[in-house]
Design a protein around this motif. Structure first.
Motif, PDB file in Angstrom:
ATOM      1  N   ASP A 172      -7.489 -12.372   4.242  1.00 53.48           N
ATOM      2  CA  ASP A 172      -7.425 -12.076   5.675  1.00 53.48           C
ATOM      3  C   ASP A 172      -7.031 -10.621   5.910  1.00 53.48           C
ATOM      4  OD1 ASP A 172      -8.121 -14.688   6.241  1.00 53.48           O
ATOM      5  OD2 ASP A 172      -6.052 -15.334   6.625  1.00 53.48           O
ATOM      6  N   ARG A 192      -9.223  -7.719   7.688  1.00 51.28           N
ATOM      7  CA  ARG A 192      -8.605  -6.987   8.787  1.00 51.28           C
ATOM      8  C   ARG A 192      -8.651  -5.473   8.535  1.00 51.28           C
ATOM      9  NH1 ARG A 192      -3.831  -9.312   8.679  1.00 51.28           N
ATOM     10  NH2 ARG A 192      -4.660 -11.117   9.736  1.00 51.28           N
ATOM     11  N   SER A 214     -12.925 -15.858   4.719  1.00 50.62           N
ATOM     12  CA  SER A 214     -12.254 -15.135   5.800  1.00 50.62           C
ATOM     13  C   SER A 214     -13.311 -14.309   6.509  1.00 50.62           C
ATOM     14  CB  SER A 214     -11.154 -14.246   5.212  1.00 50.62           C
ATOM     15  OG  SER A 214     -10.475 -13.578   6.239  1.00 50.62           O
ATOM     16  N   SER A 272     -14.376 -12.023  10.300  1.00 49.16           N
ATOM     17  CA  SER A 272     -13.939 -11.389  11.539  1.00 49.16           C
ATOM     18  C   SER A 272     -15.114 -10.651  12.159  1.00 49.16           C
ATOM     19  CB  SER A 272     -12.793 -10.425  11.258  1.00 49.16           C
ATOM     20  OG  SER A 272     -12.296  -9.898  12.468  1.00 49.16           O
TER      21      SER A 272
END
Length: 141
Positions: free
Chosen positions: A27, A31, A134, A136
């Motif tokens: 994660d 990020r 993960s 995003s």
């Protein structure tokens, strides 16, 4: 008998704790890639002309996740997409952008990282590998 049960419980806790830490590392790496994209703040034309490429973002993710160097099976996907407010989206290339009918285009960065974590023991119902992902997405402009 109680000591052996507590020992097994402790080993299982350590194993799942290490898996949890690995997921947190994933994660954080994703990020870091998103933060790189936001800090660089590329325009649609910079992405379309190749000034900012997905490899720059990949390097930021790989740099933040040291464990990925030892895992050739990890899969990292980075993509830029250009989208109209009505939801019509294309890859951010100069020819594809010209096909979008709207003038108020938005640019998105999407990152997806997949990794198979090798557990110490094989657990009933789980096996020995734990697949983790993960991802995003962020709007750049």
């Amino acid at each position: 008998m109680v000591v052996s049960f507590l020992g097994l419980l402790a080993l299982g806790s350590i194993d799942f704790g290490m898996a949890y830490v690995r997921k947190a590392e994933m994660d954080n790496a994703v990020r870091a890639g998103v933060q790189f994209g936001l800090a660089r703040h590329p325009s649609m034309s910079e992405i379309a002309s190749g000034i900012v490429v997905a490899q720059d973002v990949r390097n930021a993710v790989w740099g933040a996740a040291d464990f990925l160097d030892a895992d050739p099976g990890a899969q990292l996907e980075v993509s830029f997409s250009c989208q109209c407010p009505d939801g019509t989206a294309v890859a951010c290339t100069s020819t594809a952008i010209s096909t979008l009918a709207c003038t108020d285009r938005q640019t998105y960065l999407e990152i997806r990282l997949e990794h198979d974590y090798e557990m110490i023991f094989a657990y009933p119902g789980l096996g020995q590998r734990l697949s983790m992902a993960s991802n995003s997405a962020v709007r750049l402009n």
